[in-house]
Design a protein around this motif. Structure first.
Motif, PDB file in Angstrom:
ATOM      1  N   SER A 210      57.519   9.630 -11.762  1.00 34.42           N
ATOM      2  CA  SER A 210      56.455   8.973 -12.163  1.00 34.42           C
ATOM      3  C   SER A 210      55.146   8.990 -11.161  1.00 34.42           C
ATOM      4  CB  SER A 210      57.074   7.472 -10.931  1.00 34.42           C
ATOM      5  OG  SER A 210      57.037   8.046  -9.711  1.00 34.42           O
ATOM      6  N   GLY A 211      54.957  10.473 -10.264  1.00 31.01           N
ATOM      7  CA  GLY A 211      54.564  11.207  -9.539  1.00 31.01           C
ATOM      8  C   GLY A 211      53.354  12.843 -10.006  1.00 31.01           C
ATOM      9  N   GLN A 212      53.018  12.947  -9.244  1.00 28.33           N
ATOM     10  CA  GLN A 212      51.901  14.445  -9.892  1.00 28.33           C
ATOM     11  C   GLN A 212      52.476  15.387  -8.141  1.00 28.33           C
ATOM     12  OE1 GLN A 212      48.180  14.388 -10.707  1.00 28.33           O
ATOM     13  NE2 GLN A 212      48.928  14.208 -12.953  1.00 28.33           N
ATOM     14  N   ASP A 213      53.480  16.002  -8.358  1.00 30.58           N
ATOM     15  CA  ASP A 213      53.878  16.945  -7.427  1.00 30.58           C
ATOM     16  C   ASP A 213      53.277  18.257  -7.302  1.00 30.58           C
ATOM     17  OD1 ASP A 213      55.050  18.758  -5.331  1.00 30.58           O
ATOM     18  OD2 ASP A 213      56.847  18.816  -5.939  1.00 30.58           O
ATOM     19  N   HIS A 214      51.859  18.506  -6.394  1.00 32.67           N
ATOM     20  CA  HIS A 214      51.063  19.489  -6.273  1.00 32.67           C
ATOM     21  C   HIS A 214      51.831  20.500  -5.716  1.00 32.67           C
ATOM     22  CE1 HIS A 214      47.500  17.101  -6.839  1.00 32.67           C
ATOM     23  NE2 HIS A 214      48.024  15.957  -6.758  1.00 32.67           N
ATOM     24  N   ASN A 215      52.944  20.669  -5.475  1.00 33.33           N
ATOM     25  CA  ASN A 215      53.805  21.817  -5.251  1.00 33.33           C
ATOM     26  C   ASN A 215      54.353  22.478  -6.466  1.00 33.33           C
ATOM     27  OD1 ASN A 215      53.795  21.715  -1.909  1.00 33.33           O
ATOM     28  ND2 ASN A 215      55.081  20.448  -2.898  1.00 33.33           N
ATOM     29  N   ILE A 216      54.164  22.256  -7.740  1.00 37.20           N
ATOM     30  CA  ILE A 216      54.643  22.558  -8.808  1.00 37.20           C
ATOM     31  C   ILE A 216      53.847  23.640  -8.886  1.00 37.20           C
ATOM     32  CG2 ILE A 216      54.904  22.075 -11.079  1.00 37.20           C
ATOM     33  CD1 ILE A 216      55.528  19.226 -11.165  1.00 37.20           C
ATOM     34  N   LYS A 217      54.505  25.164  -9.458  1.00 36.16           N
ATOM     35  CA  LYS A 217      53.556  26.198 -10.024  1.00 36.16           C
ATOM     36  C   LYS A 217      53.199  26.159 -11.535  1.00 36.16           C
ATOM     37  CE  LYS A 217      54.385  28.514  -5.978  1.00 36.16           C
ATOM     38  NZ  LYS A 217      54.958  29.475  -4.954  1.00 36.16           N
ATOM     39  N   GLU A 218      53.126  27.177 -11.970  1.00 35.18           N
ATOM     40  CA  GLU A 218      52.695  27.207 -13.429  1.00 35.18           C
ATOM     41  C   GLU A 218      53.863  27.950 -13.630  1.00 35.18           C
ATOM     42  OE1 GLU A 218      49.400  29.837 -14.598  1.00 35.18           O
ATOM     43  OE2 GLU A 218      47.636  28.043 -14.121  1.00 35.18           O
ATOM     44  N   GLU A 219      54.668  28.959 -13.248  1.00 31.99           N
ATOM     45  CA  GLU A 219      55.594  29.593 -13.547  1.00 31.99           C
ATOM     46  C   GLU A 219      57.015  28.524 -13.665  1.00 31.99           C
ATOM     47  OE1 GLU A 219      54.437  30.996  -9.136  1.00 31.99           O
ATOM     48  OE2 GLU A 219      53.560  30.804 -11.330  1.00 31.99           O
ATOM     49  N   ASP A 220      56.828  27.569 -13.070  1.00 35.42           N
ATOM     50  CA  ASP A 220      57.461  26.750 -13.006  1.00 35.42           C
ATOM     51  C   ASP A 220      57.867  25.831 -13.801  1.00 35.42           C
ATOM     52  OD1 ASP A 220      58.354  27.108 -10.622  1.00 35.42           O
ATOM     53  OD2 ASP A 220      57.047  25.531  -9.284  1.00 35.42           O
ATOM     54  N   LEU A 221      57.282  25.379 -14.719  1.00 34.10           N
ATOM     55  CA  LEU A 221      57.105  24.816 -15.969  1.00 34.10           C
ATOM     56  C   LEU A 221      57.620  25.676 -17.297  1.00 34.10           C
ATOM     57  CD1 LEU A 221      53.013  22.959 -16.089  1.00 34.10           C
ATOM     58  CD2 LEU A 221      55.203  22.306 -15.037  1.00 34.10           C
ATOM     59  N   THR A 222      58.568  24.477 -17.994  1.00 28.48           N
ATOM     60  CA  THR A 222      59.113  25.297 -19.500  1.00 28.48           C
ATOM     61  C   THR A 222      58.721  24.436 -20.233  1.00 28.48           C
ATOM     62  OG1 THR A 222      60.595  25.684 -17.595  1.00 28.48           O
ATOM     63  CG2 THR A 222      62.008  25.344 -19.779  1.00 28.48           C
ATOM     64  N   LEU A 223      58.751  24.173 -21.572  1.00 28.57           N
ATOM     65  CA  LEU A 223      58.855  23.681 -22.578  1.00 28.57           C
ATOM     66  C   LEU A 223      60.633  23.417 -23.347  1.00 28.57           C
ATOM     67  CD1 LEU A 223      57.785  22.277 -25.830  1.00 28.57           C
ATOM     68  CD2 LEU A 223      58.154  24.744 -26.358  1.00 28.57           C
ATOM     69  N   ARG A 224      60.758  22.469 -23.597  1.00 27.72           N
ATOM     70  CA  ARG A 224      61.944  22.180 -23.416  1.00 27.72           C
ATOM     71  C   ARG A 224      62.039  21.556 -25.055  1.00 27.72           C
ATOM     72  NH1 ARG A 224      67.428  18.760 -21.708  1.00 27.72           N
ATOM     73  NH2 ARG A 224      67.989  17.920 -23.689  1.00 27.72           N
ATOM     74  N   VAL A 225      62.460  22.194 -25.698  1.00 29.36           N
ATOM     75  CA  VAL A 225      63.151  21.604 -26.809  1.00 29.36           C
ATOM     76  C   VAL A 225      64.381  21.319 -27.594  1.00 29.36           C
ATOM     77  CG1 VAL A 225      62.548  22.967 -29.671  1.00 29.36           C
ATOM     78  CG2 VAL A 225      60.753  23.189 -27.959  1.00 29.36           C
ATOM     79  N   ASP A 226      64.346  19.950 -28.365  1.00 30.84           N
ATOM     80  CA  ASP A 226      65.628  19.430 -28.455  1.00 30.84           C
ATOM     81  C   ASP A 226      65.877  19.949 -30.164  1.00 30.84           C
ATOM     82  OD1 ASP A 226      67.157  18.951 -26.377  1.00 30.84           O
ATOM     83  OD2 ASP A 226      65.840  16.523 -26.061  1.00 30.84           O
ATOM     84  N   TRP A 227      66.168  21.018 -30.805  1.00 31.94           N
ATOM     85  CA  TRP A 227      65.932  21.086 -32.225  1.00 31.94           C
ATOM     86  C   TRP A 227      67.490  20.571 -32.579  1.00 31.94           C
ATOM     87  CZ3 TRP A 227      62.483  22.640 -34.594  1.00 31.94           C
ATOM     88  CH2 TRP A 227      62.657  22.700 -36.188  1.00 31.94           C
TER      89      TRP A 227
END
Length: 434
Positions: free
Chosen positions: A312-329
């Protein structure tokens, strides 16, 4: 008088149920103690018997007919879906999943179904052993929130038949697709998993437990229940990759009840999905994918309220390298004997930074996040990472324009190679070193 009446009713019930009990016992006994041929090979149904009905749902198999088939039939024959080709170049130590990018534009709520590729029903990768261990630890903690059955339907014996079918279909697929890693001893009925270095006496195990210990994917079996107007009910499975809900919340519910929280499901999809399920034949399995942008690799998160609060919030400590695409195939196919439908999906995680050299992907994802259906995006909870991922996608898109792999101002739409992207196979093979 009442006591005598109860005795008569009980006796009558026993006599009515006796043939069913005998057949069910014969079925279970035949599946757990199959007899080999004289040459030691397992009995495999080579051709459809003219006495058996055509593929469900045109006419359902009876318990007597199923019992007459015997153990471990050839599911390629029964379903019309060929067994996969042997994948001799496959190396479990370096194997990567195919890079699914199931993004669409225009972005709205549809089933987005395509025909299943028989070679890729179950897909292994280099995380195989570690993921199985992770799932085992989750099972120990949550138990019936992960694996369970629901037998309170009009034909409960079909649930047990479906679980057995699933196990046998998994064995036949693995041994055909990855013969260097899996073998089934047709004289002892022992499954050898060379990756784990373990043997499994399959007919002495619960079939769901066998599948859970050998395949790092989730499976759910749904079945029409005459007692609920023929609606499809979630009757058995193992769910170890859900985020915000668990199997214990969904088992025993009809499709509409399970998907009730999905935006526009009831208005746009419920009726068509029920109709599609009722007409799905064994020879037409399908596949689809869903996606999300997440932080890290969350495999199983129990408790929707806690999870939704985190998003529900935006954590400004998140870095680009933390982001992941999750695919449920996901895949969906009719089980030939029980008439149930098995739904399975595999959670795949890819760093978002991988989009940088994937032509058109950054532009498409940015378009979806900025202009897509707000109800769906809110349901996904993408807002909590948009402050990081949108500038990242914009930069990647500009870089692709500079490199000449994307045109400035080009119309954004679903990629022609969907669910992949142009040039995916070369990159994928290079990552695996073969």
């Amino acid at each position: 008088m009442l006591e005598y009446t109860s005795i008569y009713v009980l006796s009558a019930s026993f006599l009515v149920g006796l043939p069913f009990a005998v057949l069910l016992y014969a079925y279970i006994n035949s599946r757990r103690s199959p007899k080999p041929n004289r040459d030691g090979t397992l009995r495999i149904l080579k051709e459809k018997s003219p006495n058996l009905p055509p593929a469900y749902p045109l006419k359902a198999y009876t318990l007597a007919q199923i019992t007459s088939i015997g153990p471990f039939p050839c599911y390629a024959t029964l379903t019309g879906v060929p067994l996969p080709e042997p994948y001799h170049a496959f190396d479990i130590k370096t194997a990567k999943p195919r890079p699914y990018r199931p993004f669409r534009w225009a972005y709205h709520q549809t089933m987005s179904l395509t025909r299943l590729e028989p070679n890729w029903w179950l897909e292994l990768e280099d995380t195989y052993s570690t993921r199985l261990l992770q799932r085992s630890q989750i099972l120990q903690k949550y138990k019936t929130k992960i694996i369970d059955r629901h037998l309170n339907i009009s034909n409960p014996w079909r649930v047990e038949v479906a679980c057995q079918e699933l196990m046998e279909m998994v064995i036949q697929f693995l041994c055909s697709r990855y013969p260097q890693y899996f073998h089934f001893d047709t004289s002892k009925f022992v499954f050898l998993n060379r990756i784990l270095g373990r043997e499994f006496e399959v007919y002495k195990m619960d079939p769901l437990d066998f599948v859970f210990q050998n395949v790092p994917e989730d499976f759910a079996i749904v079945m029409p229940d005459d007692g609920r107007g023929g609606k499809y009910v979630f009757v058995a499975g193992m769910i170890c990759s859900s985020v915000g809900w668990d199997l214990g919340e969904k088992i025993g519910k009809a499709l509409g009840e399970i998907h009730g929280v999905v935006p526009e499901y009831k208005e746009k999809m419920e009726r068509s999905m029920d109709r599609y399920f009722s007409k799905l034949t064994t020879d037409k399995p399908i596949q689809r994918g869903s996606w999300d942008i997440v932080v890290g690799e969350p495999l199983f998160v129990c408790g929707g309220e806690k999870f939704n609060k985190r998003r529900s919030g935006q954590d400004h400590n998140i870095k680009e390298e933390d982001l992941t695409l999750r695919v449920d195939w996901q895949t969906l196919r009719r089980l030939p004997l029980s008439g149930g439908i098995v739904f399975n999906y595999k959670a795949l995680f890819t760093p978002v930074k991988e989009f940088e050299d994937e032509p058109g992907v950054p532009a498409l994802v940015e378009k979806v996040l900025r202009e897509g259906n707000k109800k769906i995006l809110e349901y996904k909870g993408t807002w909590h990472v948009e402050h990081v991922v949108l500038p990242m996608l914009e930069r990647m898109k500009r870089r692709q324009v500079e490199m000449g792999v994307w045109e400035e101002g080009k119309e954004v739409r679903t990629l022609e190679e969907s669910p992949f992207y142009r040039g995916w196979e070369e990159k994928w093979r290079n990552q695996q070193e073969f």
